[in-house]
Structures are given as structure tokens and as C-alpha cells.
Design an enzyme around this catalytic site. Structure first.
Site, PDB file in Angstrom:
ATOM      1  N   LYS A 156       0.826  -1.103  -0.049  1.00 27.20           N
ATOM      2  CA  LYS A 156      -0.082  -0.020  -0.005  1.00 27.20           C
ATOM      3  C   LYS A 156       0.986   1.225   0.095  1.00 27.20           C
ATOM      4  O   LYS A 156       0.587   2.250  -0.839  1.00 27.20           O
ATOM      5  CB  LYS A 156      -1.075  -0.072   1.306  1.00 27.20           C
ATOM      6  CG  LYS A 156      -2.125  -1.125   0.882  1.00 27.20           C
ATOM      7  CD  LYS A 156      -2.791  -1.277   2.392  1.00 27.20           C
ATOM      8  CE  LYS A 156      -3.924  -2.681   1.931  1.00 27.20           C
ATOM      9  NZ  LYS A 156      -4.346  -3.128   3.180  1.00 27.20           N
ATOM     10  N   GLN A 198      -4.643  -1.668   9.180  1.00 26.91           N
ATOM     11  CA  GLN A 198      -4.461  -2.859   8.555  1.00 26.91           C
ATOM     12  C   GLN A 198      -5.250  -3.976   9.581  1.00 26.91           C
ATOM     13  O   GLN A 198      -4.791  -4.132  10.630  1.00 26.91           O
ATOM     14  CB  GLN A 198      -2.952  -3.281   8.400  1.00 26.91           C
ATOM     15  CG  GLN A 198      -2.873  -4.556   7.667  1.00 26.91           C
ATOM     16  CD  GLN A 198      -3.254  -4.658   6.408  1.00 26.91           C
ATOM     17  OE1 GLN A 198      -3.164  -3.607   5.571  1.00 26.91           O
ATOM     18  NE2 GLN A 198      -3.906  -5.799   5.788  1.00 26.91           N
ATOM     19  N   ASP A 206     -10.750   3.318   3.677  1.00 32.35           N
ATOM     20  CA  ASP A 206     -10.673   1.946   3.419  1.00 32.35           C
ATOM     21  C   ASP A 206     -12.163   1.498   3.777  1.00 32.35           C
ATOM     22  O   ASP A 206     -12.576   0.173   3.446  1.00 32.35           O
ATOM     23  CB  ASP A 206      -9.958   1.304   4.579  1.00 32.35           C
ATOM     24  CG  ASP A 206      -9.289  -0.060   4.246  1.00 32.35           C
ATOM     25  OD1 ASP A 206      -9.547  -0.774   2.855  1.00 32.35           O
ATOM     26  OD2 ASP A 206      -8.930  -1.013   4.772  1.00 32.35           O
TER      27      ASP A 206
END
Ligand code: NAP
Length: 282
Positions: free
Chosen positions: A55, A99, A122
């Protein structure tokens, strides 16, 4: 039967990134500032370390700055919430990625929900999920958004089709089911308590596997002509579908690797750029 079409995620991701490079350059020219995405990694789970690195690399490729926050395994929920709070208030940060999965002792959903909706690029908090489901303006859950983008890019018809999703996790199975429903597919959601799973998978026009078990979906569980979407990514570079056996029966399939994964990262970048366009231009 004709050869199945490969729904190549790398192609879709490259198209998204090409567009983002131009948009990021325009933001920098206009504001004199480089948009930043904060990535939070708790612990040292090897897959998570790789995902965060990928990422960060994608961030740089499109011209943004990755801000890496690495916290020890023993971080508490409260400490993680404090870090998210700091990033929520940091004007330099356009998006926050926590994450998944965090260590088990941390309340992950509480931390996801603490990310400010305008930085939830996200698409993991409940506000984003609710708004996305109701087709309101919201950042979409990145992997489900990736799946929908691949299907759209390759003109896979969804209206009136029977989509069967195996998995109901908050970041994948549940949100992708809502997005498929919003495209007028008829959606069946299966999970670990589903009885006679093959009975359902065999009915799928579109089968999304989001189980987390390598090569779980078998060839005799799918019908001829099915569109296979393999969201799984397991050790040994294999997905949740036994693609070697199932793909020949399909009309189209996402490969692993090079299918859903690259587009998920590209969509995370896209939503960060949207956030930067909204907030840095003020
Ligand atoms: P997860 O949170 O572990 O959820 C797995 C889901 O599968 C659960 O809903 C579970 O049901 C269901 N399940 C487990 N065993 C089953 C069985 N025997 N029969 C039917 N359903 C079963 O996993 P996740 O985070 O959604 O991830 C799923 C997969 O996607 C993993 O391979 C992961 O690596 C991959 N992934 C890929 C990306 C990407 O960008 N490519 C991103 C995220 C995840 P219950 O709810 O009943 O427990």
C-alpha cells in the site's frame, strides 16, 4: 465450451493508477502539498507487513506520501484509539488505513469505528457501511469496491443474476453482498453455519469466495458458465477457490494472484485521492 475470460485485476489497477497520478499532480500543483495516507500496522503479522508495504508503494507510485505507523503487538485498544484520534486531527493526513487483522486482544471494530468518516478511505467503519448500503455518499469498503470495479470493467451483467457470496465478514462478505444487491443481483450469503453449502454455490451465476480457506470451493460445487470472483489470498499464493479445477467450468474468473488484490489497493488509493480533493482544496 469457449475459453473462460480472465478478469485481470492488474489491468484494472493500472487504469485506476494512471488516472490517480494525474489527479494527485493537480492537487500538488494547486495546494503545494502532498496528500498523505496513514497506514497503521499493529504487530508483525507477515501478511499484514507485506500488505502495508504494498500500500505504501502504491501511494508513492501515484505521487502521495505514505505515513507508516508501526505499533507493537501488545498495543491496547485505548492506545490504538489514541493514535487514531491523533491522525483524525492531523490536517496533513487525508486517509487512515488500519491494517486488518489487529491482534485478537484489540477491539478491532471499535477502532475502525473511531476513524473519522471523512478519513475512512478503507471504508471500514459502521457509518461508512450504512451509508454505502443505503447508496449515500460514502467511502466504500475497499475489497468489495474492488470486486465491483472488476465486474464493471469487464461488463459482467449483474441485474437479475444470482450472486452467491461465501463469507460474511464485516470487511468483505457483508459489504460485497450489499453492493451486489444494489446492482439488482439476487444475493445469497453463505457462512460457516450454512447447511449444504454446495447446494447454494451450484446455483450461482456469480460466485464470490471470501472464506479464508485455501482452494475451498471445489469444481463440483459450481455450475458451467459461472463467473468466479476469488477474494481469498492464502499462503502459497492461492485463493479460496480451487481455480485450477473450477476455472475451466467458468465463463470468467479472477486469477490469484493478480485479481482482486491489486484493485483493492488501487481503490484504497482512489478513495484517498477523493478525500484529498475534498479536503486539501478548501
Ligand atoms: P474472515 O473474517 O475470517 O471471514 C471468513 C468468512 O468465511 C466468515 O464469514 C466465515 O463464516 C466464513 N467461513 C469460514 N469457514 C466457512 C465454511 N466452512 N463454510 C462457509 N463459510 C465459511 O475473513 P475475511 O477477512 O473476510 O477474508 C476472507 C478471505 O479474503 C481471506 O482469504 C483473506 O486473505 C482475503 N482477503 C483479501 C483481500 C484482498 O484485497 N484481496 C482483502 C481482505 C481479505 P462465519 O461468519 O460463520 O464465521
Amino acid at each position: 465450451m469457449s475459453e473462460p475470460k480472465i478478469l485481470c485485476g492488474k489491468t484494472v489497477a493500472a487504469a485506476v493508477e494512471a488516472d490517480l497520478k494525474v489527479r494527485v499532480a493537480a492537487i500538488i500543483e494547486k495546494t503545494g502539498k502532498v496528500p498523505a495516507l496513514a497506514t497503521i500496522l499493529v504487530g508483525e503479522n507477515p501478511s499484514s507487513v507485506t500488505y502495508v508495504r504494498m500500500k505504501g508503494n502504491a501511494c508513492r507510485r501515484v505521487g502521495m506520501e505514505p505515513v507508516k505507523i508501526e505499533l507493537p503487538e501488545e498495543t491496547t485498544t485505548e492506545e490504538l484509539l489514541a493514535e487514531i484520534d491523533r491522525l483524525n486531527k492531523d490536517d496533513r493526513i487525508c486517509g487512515i488505513l488500519l491494517q486488518h487483522p489487529v491482534p485478537k486482544h484489540i477491539d478491532e471494530q471499535k477502532c475502525f469505528n473511531f476513524i473519522a468518516p471523512e478519513k475512512d478511505v478503507d471504508g471500514v467503519n459502521v457509518t461508512s457501511f450504512g451509508a454505502m448500503t443505503m447508496q449515500l455518499d460514502a467511502y466504500k469498503s475497499a475489497t468489495p469496491f474492488s470486486i465491483m470495479s472488476i465486474l464493471k470493467y469487464y461488463n459482467i451483467e449483474l441485474e437479475g443474476k444470482h450472486a452467491v457470496v461465501v463469507g460474511r465478514s464485516p470487511i468483505l462478505g457483508k459489504p460485497v453482498s450489499m453492493l451486489l444487491l444494489n446492482e439488482n443481483a439476487t444475493v445469497t450469503i453463505c457462512h460457516s453455519r450454512t447447511k449444504d453449502l454446495p447446494y447454494y454455490t451450484k446455483q450461482a451465476d456469480i460466485l464470490v469466495a471470501a472464506v479464508g480457506k485455501p482452494k475451498f470451493i471445489q469444481a463440483d460445487w459450481v455450475k458451467d458458465g459461472v463467473v468466479l470472483v476469488d477474494a481469498g489470498y492464502n499462503a502459497g499464493n492461492v485463493g479460496d477457490i480451487d481455480l485450477e479445477a473450477c476455472a475451466p467450468k467458468s465463463s470468467a474468473y479472477t486469477p490469484v494472484p493478480g485479481g482482486v488484490g491489486p484493485v483493492t489497493i488501487a481503490k484504497l488509493m482512489e478513495q484517498t485521492v477523493i478525500s484529498a480533493e475534498k479536503h486539501m482544496s478548501k
